[in-house]
Design a protein around this motif. Structure first.
Motif, PDB file in Angstrom:
ATOM      1  N   VAL A  21     -30.412  38.267 -18.466  1.00 47.38           N
ATOM      2  CA  VAL A  21     -31.340  38.261 -19.595  1.00 47.38           C
ATOM      3  C   VAL A  21     -31.795  39.696 -19.823  1.00 47.38           C
ATOM      4  N   GLY A  22     -31.804  40.107 -21.079  1.00 46.90           N
ATOM      5  CA  GLY A  22     -32.256  41.457 -21.383  1.00 46.90           C
ATOM      6  C   GLY A  22     -31.860  41.837 -22.793  1.00 46.90           C
ATOM      7  N   SER A  23     -32.010  43.098 -23.072  1.00 44.14           N
ATOM      8  CA  SER A  23     -31.666  43.607 -24.399  1.00 44.14           C
ATOM      9  C   SER A  23     -30.147  43.529 -24.587  1.00 44.14           C
ATOM     10  N   PRO A  24     -29.684  43.583 -25.833  1.00 47.47           N
ATOM     11  CA  PRO A  24     -28.237  43.557 -26.083  1.00 47.47           C
ATOM     12  C   PRO A  24     -27.503  44.690 -25.365  1.00 47.47           C
ATOM     13  N   GLN A  25     -28.123  45.866 -25.287  1.00 43.40           N
ATOM     14  CA  GLN A  25     -27.487  46.997 -24.609  1.00 43.40           C
ATOM     15  C   GLN A  25     -27.347  46.718 -23.106  1.00 43.40           C
ATOM     16  N   PHE A  26     -28.384  46.117 -22.512  1.00 38.68           N
ATOM     17  CA  PHE A  26     -28.346  45.797 -21.086  1.00 38.68           C
ATOM     18  C   PHE A  26     -27.270  44.754 -20.791  1.00 38.68           C
ATOM     19  N   VAL A  27     -27.214  43.698 -21.606  1.00 35.25           N
ATOM     20  CA  VAL A  27     -26.226  42.636 -21.409  1.00 35.25           C
ATOM     21  C   VAL A  27     -24.808  43.196 -21.588  1.00 35.25           C
ATOM     22  N   THR A  28     -24.620  44.058 -22.595  1.00 36.91           N
ATOM     23  CA  THR A  28     -23.310  44.675 -22.818  1.00 36.91           C
ATOM     24  C   THR A  28     -22.921  45.535 -21.620  1.00 36.91           C
ATOM     25  N   GLY A  29     -23.827  46.323 -21.122  1.00 34.52           N
ATOM     26  CA  GLY A  29     -23.558  47.152 -19.941  1.00 34.52           C
ATOM     27  C   GLY A  29     -23.228  46.302 -18.729  1.00 34.52           C
ATOM     28  N   TYR A  30     -23.945  45.214 -18.559  1.00 36.52           N
ATOM     29  CA  TYR A  30     -23.679  44.309 -17.435  1.00 36.52           C
ATOM     30  C   TYR A  30     -22.278  43.705 -17.554  1.00 36.52           C
ATOM     31  N   LEU A  31     -21.899  43.270 -18.759  1.00 35.12           N
ATOM     32  CA  LEU A  31     -20.581  42.675 -18.972  1.00 35.12           C
ATOM     33  C   LEU A  31     -19.457  43.684 -18.711  1.00 35.12           C
ATOM     34  N   ILE A  32     -19.634  44.910 -19.181  1.00 35.09           N
ATOM     35  CA  ILE A  32     -18.625  45.952 -18.946  1.00 35.09           C
ATOM     36  C   ILE A  32     -18.508  46.242 -17.444  1.00 35.09           C
ATOM     37  N   GLY A  33     -19.633  46.333 -16.761  1.00 35.98           N
ATOM     38  CA  GLY A  33     -19.623  46.550 -15.305  1.00 35.98           C
ATOM     39  C   GLY A  33     -18.964  45.391 -14.571  1.00 35.98           C
TER      40      GLY A  33
END
Length: 145
Positions: A21-33
């Protein structure tokens, strides 16, 4: 002497799913990682599962007229394995030792100073008078020392 079997390991890894859960940028970064970590783990599993020689502690070797007995030490304790000469399809004597190939099991490598002697005895018991013709490395090993 040393003992090893040539086989492929079954490597499994499991990544537990999670909720982010978080901002779109955080979720995108998590998915890429997560994708990068998964790709690394898959590559590592492929590398580790490649067929190779898997050494095991060898405690004793007994050569009889019908089979080769190897006592190995594993994490679960001591175990005796036997290899019937009738199932040997190929016998190679290399600089690394004696390699036995079988009808329905993984190849076995015994190495050490007794490997040439074991190879000569097993070849004679398996192939009879044709042993020197079937395993030419025996003749070379006899005159190498």
């Amino acid at each position: 002497m040393r003992y090893a079997r040539f086989s492929q390991a079954d490597i499994f890894w499991h990544e537990s799913p999670g909720v982010v859960v978080g901002s779109p940028q955080f979720v995108t970064g998590y998915l890429i990682g997560s994708m990068a970590r998964r790709a690394y783990k898959n590559q590592q599993a492929r590398r580790l599962s490649q067929p190779r020689w898997w050494p095991t502690e060898l405690l004793r070797v007994v050569v009889t007229s019908r089979r080769l007995w190897c006592q190995i030490g594993e994490s679960g304790g001591v175990r005796w394995l036997n290899f019937n000469y009738d199932t040997v399809t190929r016998l190679d004597l290399t600089t690394d030792g004696l390699i036995l190939s079988f009808l329905a099991s993984d190849p076995l490598r015994l190495s050490g100073s007794w490997a040439p002697w074991c190879a000569a005895v097993i070849a004679h018991l398996r192939f009879g008078r044709d042993a020197a013709a079937v395993v030419p490395a025996l003749h070379r090993a006899a005159f190498a020392r």
